[in-house]
Scaffold this active site. Sequence first.
Site, PDB file in Angstrom:
ATOM      1  N   THR A 293       0.827  -1.207   0.000  1.00  0.00           N
ATOM      2  CA  THR A 293       0.000   0.000   0.000  1.00  0.00           C
ATOM      3  C   THR A 293       0.860   1.255   0.000  1.00  0.00           C
ATOM      4  O   THR A 293       2.086   1.173  -0.188  1.00  0.00           O
ATOM      5  CB  THR A 293      -1.051  -0.080   1.139  1.00  0.00           C
ATOM      6  N   LYS A 297       3.221   1.295  -4.019  1.00  0.00           N
ATOM      7  CA  LYS A 297       2.577   0.539  -5.104  1.00  0.00           C
ATOM      8  C   LYS A 297       3.307   0.649  -6.447  1.00  0.00           C
ATOM      9  O   LYS A 297       3.106  -0.178  -7.329  1.00  0.00           O
ATOM     10  CB  LYS A 297       1.121   1.006  -5.268  1.00  0.00           C
ATOM     11  N   ALA A 359      -3.544  11.102  -8.421  1.00  0.00           N
ATOM     12  CA  ALA A 359      -2.835  10.345  -9.464  1.00  0.00           C
ATOM     13  C   ALA A 359      -1.758   9.476  -8.837  1.00  0.00           C
ATOM     14  O   ALA A 359      -0.692   9.277  -9.395  1.00  0.00           O
ATOM     15  CB  ALA A 359      -2.239  11.312 -10.478  1.00  0.00           C
ATOM     16  N   GLY A 361      -0.839   5.751  -6.518  1.00  0.00           N
ATOM     17  CA  GLY A 361      -0.920   4.322  -6.805  1.00  0.00           C
ATOM     18  C   GLY A 361      -2.353   3.830  -6.954  1.00  0.00           C
ATOM     19  O   GLY A 361      -2.666   3.068  -7.873  1.00  0.00           O
ATOM     20  N   LYS A 386       2.085  13.884 -12.982  1.00  0.00           N
ATOM     21  CA  LYS A 386       1.596  12.546 -12.635  1.00  0.00           C
ATOM     22  C   LYS A 386       0.204  12.298 -13.221  1.00  0.00           C
ATOM     23  O   LYS A 386      -0.112  11.196 -13.675  1.00  0.00           O
ATOM     24  CB  LYS A 386       1.571  12.369 -11.110  1.00  0.00           C
TER      25      LYS A 386
HETATM   26  P1  ATR Z   1      -2.155   5.911  -3.128  1.00  0.00           P
HETATM   27  O1  ATR Z   1      -1.427   4.643  -3.423  1.00  0.00           O
HETATM   28  O2  ATR Z   1      -3.167   5.756  -2.020  1.00  0.00           O
HETATM   29  O3  ATR Z   1      -2.780   6.525  -4.317  1.00  0.00           O
HETATM   30  P2  ATR Z   1       0.070   7.744  -3.290  1.00  0.00           P
HETATM   31  O4  ATR Z   1       0.621   6.978  -4.438  1.00  0.00           O
HETATM   32  O5  ATR Z   1       1.015   8.205  -2.251  1.00  0.00           O
HETATM   33  O6  ATR Z   1      -1.061   6.924  -2.551  1.00  0.00           O
HETATM   34  O7  ATR Z   1      -0.749   8.998  -3.857  1.00  0.00           O
HETATM   35  C1  ATR Z   1      -1.294   9.938  -3.024  1.00  0.00           C
HETATM   36  C2  ATR Z   1      -2.197  10.887  -3.825  1.00  0.00           C
HETATM   37  O8  ATR Z   1      -2.711  11.836  -2.899  1.00  0.00           O
HETATM   38  C3  ATR Z   1      -1.470  11.675  -4.905  1.00  0.00           C
HETATM   39  O9  ATR Z   1      -2.358  11.943  -5.949  1.00  0.00           O
HETATM   40  C4  ATR Z   1      -1.113  12.961  -4.148  1.00  0.00           C
HETATM   41  O10 ATR Z   1      -0.935  14.093  -4.982  1.00  0.00           O
HETATM   42  P3  ATR Z   1       0.520  14.452  -5.612  1.00  0.00           P
HETATM   43  O11 ATR Z   1       0.744  13.447  -6.707  1.00  0.00           O
HETATM   44  O12 ATR Z   1       0.371  15.817  -6.122  1.00  0.00           O
HETATM   45  O13 ATR Z   1       1.495  14.318  -4.491  1.00  0.00           O
HETATM   46  C5  ATR Z   1      -2.370  13.153  -3.354  1.00  0.00           C
HETATM   47  N1  ATR Z   1      -2.181  14.041  -2.225  1.00  0.00           N
HETATM   48  C6  ATR Z   1      -1.559  13.761  -1.072  1.00  0.00           C
HETATM   49  N2  ATR Z   1      -1.590  14.843  -0.250  1.00  0.00           N
HETATM   50  C7  ATR Z   1      -2.259  15.814  -0.908  1.00  0.00           C
HETATM   51  C8  ATR Z   1      -2.648  17.148  -0.597  1.00  0.00           C
HETATM   52  N3  ATR Z   1      -2.355  17.695   0.579  1.00  0.00           N
HETATM   53  N4  ATR Z   1      -3.338  17.850  -1.520  1.00  0.00           N
HETATM   54  C9  ATR Z   1      -3.656  17.298  -2.692  1.00  0.00           C
HETATM   55  N5  ATR Z   1      -3.311  16.051  -3.062  1.00  0.00           N
HETATM   56  C10 ATR Z   1      -2.630  15.312  -2.181  1.00  0.00           C
END
Ligand code: ATR
Length: 492
Positions: A293, A297, A359, A361, A386
């Site tokens: 997770t 991923k 965008a 995982g 992304k």
């Molecule tokens: P997962 O596997 O659950 O998708 P991840 O790969 O870490 O987890 O992705 C997290 C997502 O949450 C990404 O789209 C991230 O945006 P960025 O690609 O711009 O980092 C988004 N995210 C996390 N914190 C955020 C925030 N404070 N505001 C907007 N988007 C956020």
Amino acid sequence: MSKICLCLTANTIAKDLELVEKYRRYIDLVELRADCLLSSELESIRRFPEQADIPVILTVRRKTDGGYFNRGEAARIVLISKALAFAQTDRRKNFAYVDIEDDLDIPSLEEVARAFGTRIIRSFHDFDGSGEKFLSRVESLFRVGDEIAKGAIMPSNIDDVRTVFQAAKSMHGRDTILLAMGDIGQCTRILAGKFGSYLTYTSPLYEDESMAAPGQIDPIELNERYRFREMNLDTQIYGITGYPLKITSSPQIHNDAMKRERLNTVYLRFPAESFDGFMRLANEIGLCGASITVPHKKSVMAYIAEQNPVGIIGACNTIVWTPHGWVGTNTDTIGFSGSLLKVMNRSDFKRQKMTIIGAGGAARAIVAEAARLGAKALVLNRNLQKAKEIAERFDFKYAHLNTASEKLIRKYNDIIVQTTSVGMDPDINKDPLPQYKFTGKETVMDIIYKPANTKFLSRAIAAGCTAINGYDMLLRQAKLQFEFFFNRPFPE
Ligand code: ATR
């Protein structure tokens, strides 16, 4: 078989005795942490083994080793000696064990212990996480034949945890207790039986859900969820990795299913900041399969020998070890579509316009599944690159997630899927898209399930939207993982 020891850290003997009664059928012995007792209680600790009627370890932990005793070393040695030198003709009424630190060199104390039939646990606690020196330090603990060697390390990373398993493998039947403290070390406590530890320490679950030491587990959970007493050398290890991995229902779902199917397997949490570190640990312990997770991923892709559908998605949430290496799959896809289609009472997303927020995982799997089932979608993300990367593969639109998003979403708002971690416990007041006003006609899914209703989802519900959280998706993807791990249906 490895024993289960309950650590008693109450401030009175009466409270400690109550805990012994509460947990008696789940434990084999207790550790009386006399350093936690009020000083007025210390006079009567000599009678504790008889009162508790269970083998007892006497421990008076110094502050430097993570304990509470602060009245000086001389007072500590006198306290231990007096507690041990309580000549009982029936040795079962004496302390069965005493914990003596490796740097405490008081032969008279050891003589007292031996004279009264008390076995010495020779211990060290390493709070600096010097994993490399752990094995040699454990080796140096074996001074006298019948002593038990105990080494505890506060790991600074998952590689330090691996060191503990490595050391355990080289002990060749000697009585040892090796463990990594803290949350990331919890797996060493649960797997104590598999790796031949003499005992594992547990602690009562207090009302505020805190434990005596971070990473320690409640004896009931250890017995019932992890089936500790059934674990043996053949038990196969599965688990979940991610970071910080504070919130996960997967151990509950998988262990319960494994128990119902009577599989000789166990499923653990492996919080790991470094995915490479996790894979080194996986090799060390012979891990058979894992759920992957946030945020690993994508990193896991480099380890997968067979890429089947995950090659297209670019994200993997499940791996299983085979003679050909690691095989990966992604169960978020069908978990997602199964859950969403059910509330929409549909079999595909044809003619549906969908906005996908995020965008990462999880979004990768969701975007691919939306495309497979015929949706037209818009991918919004804070990091535009992304969004572009995953949207372009499927000819989807993409844009920045910002205050200008609302106008675009209006064109893609049959379905809105929220995949970011924004609004997840503990940041429950955050909303990834505060400016968007729901019309009430959208079907809204937020893949977060803790809290059950994020701020975003609550706004959708208040506007009259059909709305679901991520719990059903979690369950569905976990069931598919179970089937991928064991090639048999998930027991309902
Ligand atoms: P997962 O596997 O659950 O998708 P991840 O790969 O870490 O987890 O992705 C997290 C997502 O949450 C990404 O789209 C991230 O945006 P960025 O690609 O711009 O980092 C988004 N995210 C996390 N914190 C955020 C925030 N404070 N505001 C907007 N988007 C956020």
